[in-house]
Scaffold this motif. Structure first.
Motif, PDB file in Angstrom:
ATOM      1  N   LEU A  40       0.853  -1.181   0.000  1.00 35.52           N
ATOM      2  CA  LEU A  40       0.000   0.000   0.000  1.00 35.52           C
ATOM      3  C   LEU A  40       0.892   1.235   0.000  1.00 35.52           C
ATOM      4  O   LEU A  40       1.798   1.346   0.819  1.00 35.52           O
ATOM      5  CB  LEU A  40      -0.901   0.011   1.240  1.00 35.52           C
ATOM      6  N   GLU A  41       0.648   2.162  -0.944  1.00 33.98           N
ATOM      7  CA  GLU A  41       1.400   3.419  -0.997  1.00 33.98           C
ATOM      8  C   GLU A  41       0.552   4.538  -0.410  1.00 33.98           C
ATOM      9  O   GLU A  41      -0.605   4.732  -0.800  1.00 33.98           O
ATOM     10  CB  GLU A  41       1.796   3.748  -2.440  1.00 33.98           C
ATOM     11  N   GLN A  42       1.143   5.255   0.541  1.00 30.06           N
ATOM     12  CA  GLN A  42       0.411   6.320   1.213  1.00 30.06           C
ATOM     13  C   GLN A  42       1.400   7.334   1.782  1.00 30.06           C
ATOM     14  O   GLN A  42       2.315   6.975   2.515  1.00 30.06           O
ATOM     15  CB  GLN A  42      -0.436   5.716   2.351  1.00 30.06           C
ATOM     16  N   GLY A  43       1.232   8.605   1.427  1.00 34.49           N
ATOM     17  CA  GLY A  43       2.072   9.662   1.975  1.00 34.49           C
ATOM     18  C   GLY A  43       3.550   9.487   1.751  1.00 34.49           C
ATOM     19  O   GLY A  43       4.349   9.616   2.684  1.00 34.49           O
ATOM     20  N   SER A  44       3.955   9.157   0.523  1.00 33.07           N
ATOM     21  CA  SER A  44       5.358   8.968   0.145  1.00 33.07           C
ATOM     22  C   SER A  44       6.015   7.775   0.839  1.00 33.07           C
ATOM     23  O   SER A  44       7.238   7.707   0.956  1.00 33.07           O
ATOM     24  CB  SER A  44       6.184  10.233   0.433  1.00 33.07           C
ATOM     25  N   VAL A  45       5.188   6.855   1.328  1.00 33.08           N
ATOM     26  CA  VAL A  45       5.694   5.641   1.968  1.00 33.08           C
ATOM     27  C   VAL A  45       4.983   4.429   1.364  1.00 33.08           C
ATOM     28  O   VAL A  45       3.777   4.451   1.134  1.00 33.08           O
ATOM     29  CB  VAL A  45       5.465   5.652   3.490  1.00 33.08           C
ATOM     30  N   LYS A  46       5.749   3.380   1.094  1.00 29.29           N
ATOM     31  CA  LYS A  46       5.187   2.127   0.615  1.00 29.29           C
ATOM     32  C   LYS A  46       5.259   1.103   1.733  1.00 29.29           C
ATOM     33  O   LYS A  46       6.326   0.868   2.304  1.00 29.29           O
ATOM     34  CB  LYS A  46       5.953   1.618  -0.613  1.00 29.29           C
ATOM     35  N   TYR A  47       4.119   0.511   2.071  1.00 24.08           N
ATOM     36  CA  TYR A  47       4.038  -0.458   3.157  1.00 24.08           C
ATOM     37  C   TYR A  47       3.917  -1.877   2.608  1.00 24.08           C
ATOM     38  O   TYR A  47       3.215  -2.113   1.621  1.00 24.08           O
ATOM     39  CB  TYR A  47       2.836  -0.144   4.055  1.00 24.08           C
ATOM     40  N   TYR A  48       4.593  -2.797   3.280  1.00 24.33           N
ATOM     41  CA  TYR A  48       4.549  -4.208   2.919  1.00 24.33           C
ATOM     42  C   TYR A  48       3.898  -4.963   4.071  1.00 24.33           C
ATOM     43  O   TYR A  48       4.284  -4.770   5.241  1.00 24.33           O
ATOM     44  CB  TYR A  48       5.956  -4.743   2.669  1.00 24.33           C
ATOM     45  N   ALA A  49       2.937  -5.810   3.757  1.00 28.66           N
ATOM     46  CA  ALA A  49       2.148  -6.428   4.827  1.00 28.66           C
ATOM     47  C   ALA A  49       1.722  -7.854   4.503  1.00 28.66           C
ATOM     48  O   ALA A  49       1.715  -8.284   3.342  1.00 28.66           O
ATOM     49  CB  ALA A  49       0.916  -5.574   5.108  1.00 28.66           C
ATOM     50  N   TYR A  50       1.357  -8.570   5.559  1.00 25.85           N
ATOM     51  CA  TYR A  50       0.739  -9.893   5.466  1.00 25.85           C
ATOM     52  C   TYR A  50      -0.568  -9.857   6.237  1.00 25.85           C
ATOM     53  O   TYR A  50      -0.765  -9.017   7.128  1.00 25.85           O
ATOM     54  CB  TYR A  50       1.644 -10.970   6.071  1.00 25.85           C
ATOM     55  N   LEU A  51      -1.460 -10.779   5.899  1.00 28.73           N
ATOM     56  CA  LEU A  51      -2.727 -10.935   6.614  1.00 28.73           C
ATOM     57  C   LEU A  51      -2.729 -12.261   7.360  1.00 28.73           C
ATOM     58  O   LEU A  51      -1.996 -13.195   7.006  1.00 28.73           O
ATOM     59  CB  LEU A  51      -3.914 -10.902   5.651  1.00 28.73           C
ATOM     60  N   THR A  52      -3.556 -12.322   8.392  1.00 27.35           N
ATOM     61  CA  THR A  52      -3.772 -13.612   9.037  1.00 27.35           C
ATOM     62  C   THR A  52      -4.584 -14.479   8.084  1.00 27.35           C
ATOM     63  O   THR A  52      -5.223 -13.982   7.148  1.00 27.35           O
ATOM     64  CB  THR A  52      -4.536 -13.453  10.361  1.00 27.35           C
ATOM     65  N   LYS A  53      -4.570 -15.778   8.321  1.00 29.28           N
ATOM     66  CA  LYS A  53      -5.270 -16.700   7.414  1.00 29.28           C
ATOM     67  C   LYS A  53      -6.773 -16.464   7.397  1.00 29.28           C
ATOM     68  O   LYS A  53      -7.436 -16.754   6.401  1.00 29.28           O
ATOM     69  CB  LYS A  53      -4.948 -18.139   7.815  1.00 29.28           C
ATOM     70  N   ASP A  54      -7.308 -15.935   8.502  1.00 28.49           N
ATOM     71  CA  ASP A  54      -8.746 -15.619   8.516  1.00 28.49           C
ATOM     72  C   ASP A  54      -9.021 -14.207   7.999  1.00 28.49           C
ATOM     73  O   ASP A  54     -10.176 -13.769   7.973  1.00 28.49           O
ATOM     74  CB  ASP A  54      -9.318 -15.793   9.916  1.00 28.49           C
ATOM     75  N   ARG A  55      -7.958 -13.479   7.595  1.00 31.28           N
ATOM     76  CA  ARG A  55      -8.038 -12.143   7.008  1.00 31.28           C
ATOM     77  C   ARG A  55      -8.655 -11.101   7.951  1.00 31.28           C
ATOM     78  O   ARG A  55      -9.149 -10.074   7.519  1.00 31.28           O
ATOM     79  CB  ARG A  55      -8.813 -12.164   5.677  1.00 31.28           C
ATOM     80  N   ARG A  56      -8.550 -11.339   9.239  1.00 34.33           N
ATOM     81  CA  ARG A  56      -9.110 -10.413  10.212  1.00 34.33           C
ATOM     82  C   ARG A  56      -8.081  -9.422  10.750  1.00 34.33           C
ATOM     83  O   ARG A  56      -8.439  -8.425  11.378  1.00 34.33           O
ATOM     84  CB  ARG A  56      -9.738 -11.183  11.377  1.00 34.33           C
ATOM     85  N   GLU A  57      -6.797  -9.718  10.554  1.00 30.13           N
ATOM     86  CA  GLU A  57      -5.738  -8.842  11.044  1.00 30.13           C
ATOM     87  C   GLU A  57      -4.657  -8.683   9.975  1.00 30.13           C
ATOM     88  O   GLU A  57      -4.481  -9.562   9.131  1.00 30.13           O
ATOM     89  CB  GLU A  57      -5.090  -9.427  12.311  1.00 30.13           C
ATOM     90  N   SER A  58      -3.954  -7.550  10.041  1.00 33.52           N
ATOM     91  CA  SER A  58      -2.841  -7.330   9.110  1.00 33.52           C
ATOM     92  C   SER A  58      -1.585  -6.949   9.886  1.00 33.52           C
ATOM     93  O   SER A  58      -1.663  -6.436  11.008  1.00 33.52           O
ATOM     94  CB  SER A  58      -3.186  -6.245   8.083  1.00 33.52           C
ATOM     95  N   TRP A  59      -0.453  -7.215   9.252  1.00 34.56           N
ATOM     96  CA  TRP A  59       0.842  -7.002   9.889  1.00 34.56           C
ATOM     97  C   TRP A  59       1.748  -6.246   8.912  1.00 34.56           C
ATOM     98  O   TRP A  59       2.136  -6.760   7.884  1.00 34.56           O
ATOM     99  CB  TRP A  59       1.443  -8.351  10.273  1.00 34.56           C
ATOM    100  N   ILE A  60       2.059  -4.988   9.236  1.00 35.52           N
ATOM    101  CA  ILE A  60       3.013  -4.199   8.444  1.00 35.52           C
ATOM    102  C   ILE A  60       4.407  -4.531   8.960  1.00 35.52           C
ATOM    103  O   ILE A  60       4.796  -4.114  10.039  1.00 35.52           O
ATOM    104  CB  ILE A  60       2.744  -2.694   8.561  1.00 35.52           C
ATOM    105  N   TYR A  61       5.150  -5.306   8.190  1.00 34.26           N
ATOM    106  CA  TYR A  61       6.464  -5.713   8.657  1.00 34.26           C
ATOM    107  C   TYR A  61       7.574  -4.826   8.101  1.00 34.26           C
ATOM    108  O   TYR A  61       8.682  -4.798   8.624  1.00 34.26           O
ATOM    109  CB  TYR A  61       6.735  -7.183   8.302  1.00 34.26           C
ATOM    110  N   LYS A  62       7.245  -4.051   7.032  1.00 32.22           N
ATOM    111  CA  LYS A  62       8.278  -3.228   6.405  1.00 32.22           C
ATOM    112  C   LYS A  62       7.659  -1.997   5.767  1.00 32.22           C
ATOM    113  O   LYS A  62       6.530  -2.025   5.271  1.00 32.22           O
ATOM    114  CB  LYS A  62       9.025  -4.045   5.347  1.00 32.22           C
ATOM    115  N   ALA A  63       8.413  -0.903   5.769  1.00 28.15           N
ATOM    116  CA  ALA A  63       8.003   0.327   5.093  1.00 28.15           C
ATOM    117  C   ALA A  63       9.175   0.844   4.269  1.00 28.15           C
ATOM    118  O   ALA A  63      10.330   0.712   4.669  1.00 28.15           O
ATOM    119  CB  ALA A  63       7.552   1.376   6.093  1.00 28.15           C
TER     120      ALA A  63
END
Length: 356
Positions: A40-63
């Motif tokens: 996801l790109e937002q405010g001059s920052v690109k975020y890298y993320a994973y979701l839980t298998k049930d897709r209820r939570e997300s984890w931004i591990y890198k920007a």
């Protein structure tokens, strides 16, 4: 026979405990779907993320900073693919699972995926890694932070932590020498001998309190005040604060609590048994010891309520240029330099004569 039965019981208990620990760790790893990465790109920052298998939570591990020249105020997104962000940074148990080609086992990474060096020599000040991020704001959905999430970001001045954060992770703010303000949760745990705040020069009081403790502590945050709840001691006033109210529950004040401050106004609860304010002086009620000189005036005279001055006295950096000491106040070590810390530029006069 009894001894043998006891030995067998201990062995079985230990085995079950270890298996449960292994299962718990495996479950926490396996709940994330690491087969698909989202960006996801937002405010001059690109975020890298994973979701839980049930897709209820997300984890931004890198920007990733898309504009490496502009000074940025980073606001992390609240959701990725509609899932609330609950985890930020590279967590210890998941670091090697992210990318086995990029991550090195036992090495720490901050949010911007910079490998941190040196970690073998804790007494050596680390080199800055990220220089153009001024502030970071986390959404209040975040419950878990990776170790070293903000480490070595030299120009980082302000961080808003989620209200759900319960503890400061290892190396969390390590090497953030310019940090001036952190919005902590109302209550947060700091582990024993924590490296979370090592080399955080702007928060000297909090840094010293954390580094030299042999046991953990619970910190409560009241506005711009950080209080060691177990000892009822004020350990840090955020340097950005202009006015504060010291609650009646505070029994002690650490010498470095006001380091870097520019306070215009200080109040103490009327119910306080330990501290009071007279004029522009904060002092100890019991022994008359001066703790802090503050205010808007360029010249301030020490209150007659003050009976003692020592080298730990703080003078705020806001406008104060001259400090006058009443003639009746006894000399402290012959007024040897320095007996005032924090504001080295203030000129000090005793009986009309400049002594510093």
């Amino acid at each position: 026979m009894k001894a043998r039965h006891v030995a067998i019981f201990v062995f079985l208990f230990a085995t079950i405990f270890c298996l449960r620990g292994t299962e718990s760790k495996a479950e926490s790893i396996e709940r994330w779907d690491l087969t698909k990465e989202y960006t996801l790109e937002q405010g001059s920052v690109k975020y890298y993320a994973y979701l839980t298998k049930d897709r209820r939570e997300s984890w931004i591990y890198k920007a990733e900073l898309l504009d490496k020249q502009k000074v940025l105020d980073v606001f992390l997104p609240q959701k990725i693919e509609g899932a609330p962000v609950t985890c930020v940074g590279v967590t210890g148990e998941l670091s090697y699972e992210i990318d086995k080609e990029k991550c090195v086992w036992g090495v720490y990474y901050n949010l911007f995926f910079c490998e941190l060096e040196p970690y073998s020599d804790h007494g050596k000040r680390p080199a800055p890694l990220i220089t153009n991020v001024r502030s970071i704001v986390l959404p209040d959905t975040v419950k878990e932070m990776g170790s070293a999430a903000f480490a070595c970001m030299s120009n980082l001045e302000y961080v808003h932590l989620s209200s759900e954060i319960k503890t400061l992770t290892n190396y969390m703010f390590y090497g953030c020498r310019d940090i001036q303000k952190v919005d902590f949760p109302a209550k947060v745990e700091v582990p024993a001998n924590s490296t979370a705040l090592q080399f955080c020069d702007g928060l000297k009081g909090l840094m010293e309190e954390a580094e030299f403790r042999h046991e953990g502590m619970t910190i409560t945050c009241q506005g711009n005040l950080l209080i060691n709840q177990s000892e009822k001691t004020l350990i840090q006033v955020m340097p950005s604060a202009e006015s504060i109210l010291i609650p009646a529950s505070v029994k002690g004040i650490e010498p470095s609590a006001f380091y870097g401050s520019s306070l215009k106004k200080v109040k103490v609860s009327k119910n306080s048994k330990y501290f009071a304010v007279q004029g522009n002086c904060l002092y100890n009620k019991k022994n008359g010891k001066l703790i802090l000189v503050f205010g808007k005036k360029s010249t301030i005279t020490i209150s007659k309520k003050v009976k003692k001055i020592d080298k730990n006295v703080m003078v705020t950096k806001y406008k104060i240029k001259k400090l006058r000491i009443p003639g009746k106040l006894k000399r402290a070590n012959g007024w040897k330099k320095p007996f005032v810390t924090n504001n080295k530029k203030v000129k000090i006069y005793y009986r009309g004569k400049r002594i510093r």
